[in-house]
Write an enzyme that holds these catalytic residues in place. Sequence first.
Site, PDB file in Angstrom:
ATOM      1  NE  ARG A  40      55.910  30.736  11.319  1.00  0.00           N
ATOM      2  CZ  ARG A  40      55.910  31.841  10.710  1.00  0.00           C
ATOM      3  NH1 ARG A  40      55.042  32.985  11.895  1.00  0.00           N
ATOM      4  NH2 ARG A  40      55.377  33.007  10.316  1.00  0.00           N
ATOM      5  CG  ASP A 108      47.254  41.643  20.021  1.00  0.00           C
ATOM      6  OD1 ASP A 108      47.495  42.993  20.062  1.00  0.00           O
ATOM      7  OD2 ASP A 108      47.566  40.713  19.705  1.00  0.00           O
ATOM      8  CG  HIS A 125      54.439  42.680  11.167  1.00  0.00           C
ATOM      9  ND1 HIS A 125      54.756  41.532  11.927  1.00  0.00           N
ATOM     10  CD2 HIS A 125      55.692  43.039  10.741  1.00  0.00           C
ATOM     11  CE1 HIS A 125      56.141  40.981  11.517  1.00  0.00           C
ATOM     12  NE2 HIS A 125      56.446  42.496  10.595  1.00  0.00           N
ATOM     13  CG  ASN A 224      58.741  31.419  22.043  1.00  0.00           C
ATOM     14  OD1 ASN A 224      57.327  32.534  22.053  1.00  0.00           O
ATOM     15  ND2 ASN A 224      58.719  30.666  21.195  1.00  0.00           N
TER      16      ASN A 224
HETATM   17  P1  NAD Z   1      54.435  32.862  15.550  1.00  0.00           P
HETATM   18  O1  NAD Z   1      53.602  32.623  16.461  1.00  0.00           O
HETATM   19  O2  NAD Z   1      55.215  32.463  14.617  1.00  0.00           O
HETATM   20  O3  NAD Z   1      54.927  32.783  16.621  1.00  0.00           O
HETATM   21  C1  NAD Z   1      54.550  32.835  18.883  1.00  0.00           C
HETATM   22  C2  NAD Z   1      55.365  31.620  19.655  1.00  0.00           C
HETATM   23  O4  NAD Z   1      54.467  31.576  20.685  1.00  0.00           O
HETATM   24  C3  NAD Z   1      55.478  30.075  19.373  1.00  0.00           C
HETATM   25  O5  NAD Z   1      57.054  29.596  18.708  1.00  0.00           O
HETATM   26  C4  NAD Z   1      54.638  29.611  20.395  1.00  0.00           C
HETATM   27  O6  NAD Z   1      55.245  28.563  21.062  1.00  0.00           O
HETATM   28  C5  NAD Z   1      54.326  30.495  21.033  1.00  0.00           C
HETATM   29  N1  NAD Z   1      53.123  30.742  22.136  1.00  0.00           N
HETATM   30  C6  NAD Z   1      52.396  30.988  21.702  1.00  0.00           C
HETATM   31  N2  NAD Z   1      51.479  30.849  23.273  1.00  0.00           N
HETATM   32  C7  NAD Z   1      52.021  30.953  24.175  1.00  0.00           C
HETATM   33  C8  NAD Z   1      52.126  31.396  25.279  1.00  0.00           C
HETATM   34  N3  NAD Z   1      50.826  30.754  26.058  1.00  0.00           N
HETATM   35  N4  NAD Z   1      52.746  30.989  26.209  1.00  0.00           N
HETATM   36  C9  NAD Z   1      54.436  30.810  25.573  1.00  0.00           C
HETATM   37  N5  NAD Z   1      55.036  30.611  24.789  1.00  0.00           N
HETATM   38  C10 NAD Z   1      53.555  30.977  23.544  1.00  0.00           C
HETATM   39  O7  NAD Z   1      54.306  34.153  15.910  1.00  0.00           O
HETATM   40  P2  NAD Z   1      55.354  35.753  15.782  1.00  0.00           P
HETATM   41  O8  NAD Z   1      56.849  35.434  16.042  1.00  0.00           O
HETATM   42  O9  NAD Z   1      54.886  36.666  16.611  1.00  0.00           O
HETATM   43  O10 NAD Z   1      55.360  36.602  14.021  1.00  0.00           O
HETATM   44  C11 NAD Z   1      54.289  36.054  13.182  1.00  0.00           C
HETATM   45  C12 NAD Z   1      53.707  37.304  12.476  1.00  0.00           C
HETATM   46  O11 NAD Z   1      52.029  36.633  13.197  1.00  0.00           O
HETATM   47  C13 NAD Z   1      53.655  38.204  13.496  1.00  0.00           C
HETATM   48  O12 NAD Z   1      53.829  39.201  12.026  1.00  0.00           O
HETATM   49  C14 NAD Z   1      52.296  39.260  13.693  1.00  0.00           C
HETATM   50  O13 NAD Z   1      51.978  40.214  13.111  1.00  0.00           O
HETATM   51  C15 NAD Z   1      51.198  37.591  13.119  1.00  0.00           C
HETATM   52  N6  NAD Z   1      49.571  37.642  14.412  1.00  0.00           N
HETATM   53  C16 NAD Z   1      49.758  38.685  15.287  1.00  0.00           C
HETATM   54  C17 NAD Z   1      48.729  38.383  16.270  1.00  0.00           C
HETATM   55  C18 NAD Z   1      48.210  39.444  16.763  1.00  0.00           C
HETATM   56  O14 NAD Z   1      48.646  40.117  16.675  1.00  0.00           O
HETATM   57  N7  NAD Z   1      48.088  38.504  18.026  1.00  0.00           N
HETATM   58  C19 NAD Z   1      48.076  37.287  15.707  1.00  0.00           C
HETATM   59  C20 NAD Z   1      48.762  35.959  15.088  1.00  0.00           C
HETATM   60  C21 NAD Z   1      49.872  36.159  14.000  1.00  0.00           C
END
Ligand code: NAD
Length: 270
Positions: A40, A108, A125, A224
């Site tokens: 997001r 991941d 997930h 966050n």
């Molecule tokens: P999300 O993208 O909804 O939220 C991520 C949050 O992290 C955001 O609010 C953002 O502001 C914050 N953020 C990002 N980088 C940051 C940093 N360096 N320091 C501080 N804050 C930071 O992700 P979510 O809540 O995990 O949920 C969404 C879905 O995304 C999950 O179901 C997951 O399976 C999937 N997903 C996973 C991966 C992965 O495995 N790395 C990547 C993308 C999406």
Amino acid sequence: MAGGEQGQVEQLADWLRWAKRAVAFTGAGISTECGIPDFRSPGGIWTRMQPIDFRDYVTRADMRREAWRRKREMQPLFAAARPGAVHRLLADLIARGRLKAIVTQNIDNLHQTSGVPEERIIELHGNGSYAHCLSCGVRYEQAWIDARMAPDFSVPDCEACGGLIKTATISFGQPMPAEAMRRATLEAETSDLFVVLGSSLVVYPAAGLPITAKRHGARLVIVNREPTELDDLADLVINAELGAVAQSLAGHLAPPGVASGGRQDAADGC
Ligand code: NAD
């Protein structure tokens, strides 16, 4: 980090020192510094493509091909990613008995790569590093898929039962993994400190777990970059970059004689 945030990190370090059943709940934000975009944030995955619903995957061959095309496109990012500061901190806390479990929304595999034993990781997930048959559950490694993927990105059906093969992640519309949800709920209910790291807390039922933990008496901490839906419920909210928070925490929690930053791996790129 600003002075106020340093004080908040000290508070979290203090709670982690005294907690008997601390649990970490991680989201995509802990892996952005490792090169994997979240969903997001600006530039995140959803700003570029709509998710594929589970029902569409099961019923439409064109959607399955699109899912595998995306998988192939994203694969180099995931393959190159190495555990970052938060992964290393959590692995260290698990190894030192300061953290009971990691409940993760991430797919991941980076908690495993950071050395956390499989039994301490609860994946809500699923895991994107392999695939499985949706009918009989047989596991297929990504290399097996890659070797058989057609130029139009279609993938063979299961060799054992003819069922559909899908990356072992949970798509929208797909039932949650019952055993992982049961274990995660139990960890939330019995934790005394529940620390959310890098999640926007908008994806349910996963985002219900911090609420469960709080209702059962845990302290709730949310770390966050930006505000989340559940900030009002939290005992402590730290709005800061996760890598900086993790490095500061590692310094506060390092055993006597160990330099701040603990297990930093010089080869890591994040
Ligand atoms: P999300 O993208 O909804 O939220 C991520 C949050 O992290 C955001 O609010 C953002 O502001 C914050 N953020 C990002 N980088 C940051 C940093 N360096 N320091 C501080 N804050 C930071 O992700 P979510 O809540 O995990 O949920 C969404 C879905 O995304 C999950 O179901 C997951 O399976 C999937 N997903 C996973 C991966 C992965 O495995 N790395 C990547 C993308 C999406």
